[in-house]
Design a protein around this motif. Sequence first.
Motif, PDB file in Angstrom:
ATOM      1  N   ILE A   1       0.608  -0.907   0.178  1.00 20.33           N
ATOM      2  CA  ILE A   1      -0.042  -0.039   0.141  1.00 20.33           C
ATOM      3  C   ILE A   1       0.932   1.107  -0.170  1.00 20.33           C
ATOM      4  O   ILE A   1       0.529   2.241  -1.029  1.00 20.33           O
ATOM      5  N   HIS A   2       2.115   1.735   0.538  1.00 18.02           N
ATOM      6  CA  HIS A   2       2.491   2.438   0.962  1.00 18.02           C
ATOM      7  C   HIS A   2       3.407   2.100  -0.853  1.00 18.02           C
ATOM      8  O   HIS A   2       3.627   4.104  -0.758  1.00 18.02           O
TER       9      HIS A   2
ATOM     10  N   ALA B   1      -6.936  -7.912   0.906  1.00 20.38           N
ATOM     11  CA  ALA B   1      -6.971  -6.416   0.530  1.00 20.38           C
ATOM     12  C   ALA B   1      -8.227  -5.440   1.784  1.00 20.38           C
ATOM     13  O   ALA B   1      -9.311  -7.000   1.468  1.00 20.38           O
ATOM     14  N   PRO B   2      -7.930  -4.994   3.018  1.00 21.84           N
ATOM     15  CA  PRO B   2      -9.173  -4.663   3.485  1.00 21.84           C
ATOM     16  C   PRO B   2     -10.186  -4.147   2.414  1.00 21.84           C
ATOM     17  O   PRO B   2      -9.840  -3.169   0.890  1.00 21.84           O
ATOM     18  N   ARG B   3     -11.360  -3.990   3.048  1.00 21.65           N
ATOM     19  CA  ARG B   3     -12.696  -3.162   2.299  1.00 21.65           C
ATOM     20  C   ARG B   3     -12.186  -1.916   1.790  1.00 21.65           C
ATOM     21  O   ARG B   3     -12.536  -0.881   0.672  1.00 21.65           O
ATOM     22  N   GLN B   4     -11.151  -0.777   2.024  1.00 23.29           N
ATOM     23  CA  GLN B   4     -11.182   0.080   1.618  1.00 23.29           C
ATOM     24  C   GLN B   4     -10.231   0.029   0.320  1.00 23.29           C
ATOM     25  O   GLN B   4      -9.939   0.924  -0.504  1.00 23.29           O
ATOM     26  N   VAL B   5      -9.646  -0.859   0.332  1.00 25.84           N
ATOM     27  CA  VAL B   5      -8.705  -0.989  -0.865  1.00 25.84           C
ATOM     28  C   VAL B   5      -9.890  -0.331  -2.139  1.00 25.84           C
ATOM     29  O   VAL B   5      -9.367  -0.660  -2.971  1.00 25.84           O
TER      30      VAL B   5
ATOM     31  N   THR C   1      -9.118   7.754   0.795  1.00 24.60           N
ATOM     32  CA  THR C   1      -9.441   6.301   1.010  1.00 24.60           C
ATOM     33  C   THR C   1      -8.224   5.067   0.953  1.00 24.60           C
ATOM     34  O   THR C   1      -8.213   4.719   2.549  1.00 24.60           O
ATOM     35  N   LEU C   2      -7.323   5.371   0.742  1.00 24.14           N
ATOM     36  CA  LEU C   2      -6.477   4.133   0.782  1.00 24.14           C
ATOM     37  C   LEU C   2      -5.450   4.681   1.439  1.00 24.14           C
ATOM     38  O   LEU C   2      -4.372   4.380   2.478  1.00 24.14           O
TER      39      LEU C   2
ATOM     40  N   SER D   1      -5.868   6.316   4.433  1.00 24.37           N
ATOM     41  CA  SER D   1      -7.438   5.732   6.019  1.00 24.37           C
ATOM     42  C   SER D   1      -5.615   4.363   6.002  1.00 24.37           C
ATOM     43  O   SER D   1      -6.258   4.135   7.635  1.00 24.37           O
ATOM     44  N   LEU D   2      -5.387   3.426   5.416  1.00 19.02           N
ATOM     45  CA  LEU D   2      -5.267   2.496   5.842  1.00 19.02           C
ATOM     46  C   LEU D   2      -3.976   2.967   6.499  1.00 19.02           C
ATOM     47  O   LEU D   2      -3.824   1.698   7.222  1.00 19.02           O
ATOM     48  N   VAL D   3      -3.576   3.673   6.413  1.00 16.31           N
ATOM     49  CA  VAL D   3      -2.176   3.637   6.600  1.00 16.31           C
ATOM     50  C   VAL D   3      -2.055   5.116   7.525  1.00 16.31           C
ATOM     51  O   VAL D   3      -0.703   4.941   8.221  1.00 16.31           O
TER      52      VAL D   3
END
Length: 112
Positions: A2-3, A57-61, A106-107, A109-111
């Motif tokens: 994701i990074h 992958a989480p839903r945000q992905v 949105t992505l 928010s995962l980090v």
Amino acid sequence: MIHYILIVFGVAALGGLILAASVLRDKLAPWVLSVVHALLGATGLVLLVIMLVQGSAPRQVLVGFVLLLLAALGGFLLASFHLKKKLPPKFLVFLHAAVAVAGFFTLLSLVL
């Protein structure tokens, strides 16, 4: 992964700011920058697809992917104006940017 995806989309966004600034000044954006912006966006989308296919992958992905895919479709519309050497309507530039920024955050928010 994701990074890396965020870095690719972040660099694409910087190019997008320059492109949008050109259009807002009633000038055609530099074609080379448009192509680089599109290639970075496509690279980010491919990386998101890989992440989604891997299955965990989480839903945000998925939400981020859908938003960025919609932004990409808007980008094709903007490119069609560019090919005709016409300035696109400014509201389309803002809409494209807003959807892309929503997908990016949105992505992000995962980090955070």
